[in-house]
Design a protein around this motif. Sequence first.
Motif, PDB file in Angstrom:
ATOM      1  N   THR A  90       0.341   5.598   0.304  1.00  0.00           N
ATOM      2  CA  THR A  90      -0.450   6.822   0.385  1.00  0.00           C
ATOM      3  C   THR A  90       0.438   7.939  -0.139  1.00  0.00           C
TER       4      THR A  90
ATOM      5  N   SER B  88       0.835  -1.200   0.000  1.00  0.00           N
ATOM      6  CA  SER B  88       0.000   0.000   0.000  1.00  0.00           C
ATOM      7  C   SER B  88       0.870   1.250   0.000  1.00  0.00           C
TER       8      SER B  88
ATOM      9  N   PRO C  49       0.465  -1.850  -6.043  1.00  0.00           N
ATOM     10  CA  PRO C  49      -0.088  -1.890  -4.698  1.00  0.00           C
ATOM     11  C   PRO C  49      -1.428  -1.157  -4.629  1.00  0.00           C
ATOM     12  N   THR C  50      -2.115  -1.291  -3.499  1.00  0.00           N
ATOM     13  CA  THR C  50      -3.247  -0.407  -3.274  1.00  0.00           C
ATOM     14  C   THR C  50      -2.667   0.991  -3.114  1.00  0.00           C
ATOM     15  N   ARG C  51      -3.487   1.998  -3.409  1.00  0.00           N
ATOM     16  CA  ARG C  51      -2.942   3.357  -3.397  1.00  0.00           C
ATOM     17  C   ARG C  51      -4.034   4.363  -3.122  1.00  0.00           C
TER      18      ARG C  51
END
Length: 118
Positions: A65, A63, A91-93
Motif C-alpha cells: 500500500t 502486497s 505484488p498486488t498494490r
Amino acid sequence: MSITRTDTTPRMSRIVTHNNTIYLCGQVAKDATKGIKEQTITTLEKVEELLNKAGSDKKHILSVTIYVRDMKDFAAMNEVWDAWVVEGHQPTRACVEARMARPELLVEMSVVAAKITA
C-alpha cells in the motif's frame, strides 16, 4: 502459530512475522528534504533492507500500500517503482493520497511479503 516481532519500540515493531508472512511498518524516505523520486528510491531501499533482515526479498512481496501526499506525484513515483519492481514478481498494490505524519514526507509504503523458505 508463531509471531516474531523485530526492532520493537513502545509504539510498534518494524517487522512482524507470522508463520511465513512478513509485515513491515510503514516506510518513509531516508531524507525527507528530497523530491518524490529520491524519496521513493530511499523508501524502497529501506523496504529491501528490512525484507533482507526478515529473510525475504522484493521478489517475495505479496502486497504494497503506497501513500502519496499529492497525486500530482503519482507518475514520478511510478517511474521509480516500475524500474524497481522485478518483472514477473509484481505484488498486488494500492496507491492512495494521504495526509502524512510530517508535511515534508511525500511517500510512505506498507509492505506484506512471504518469507523465503528452503
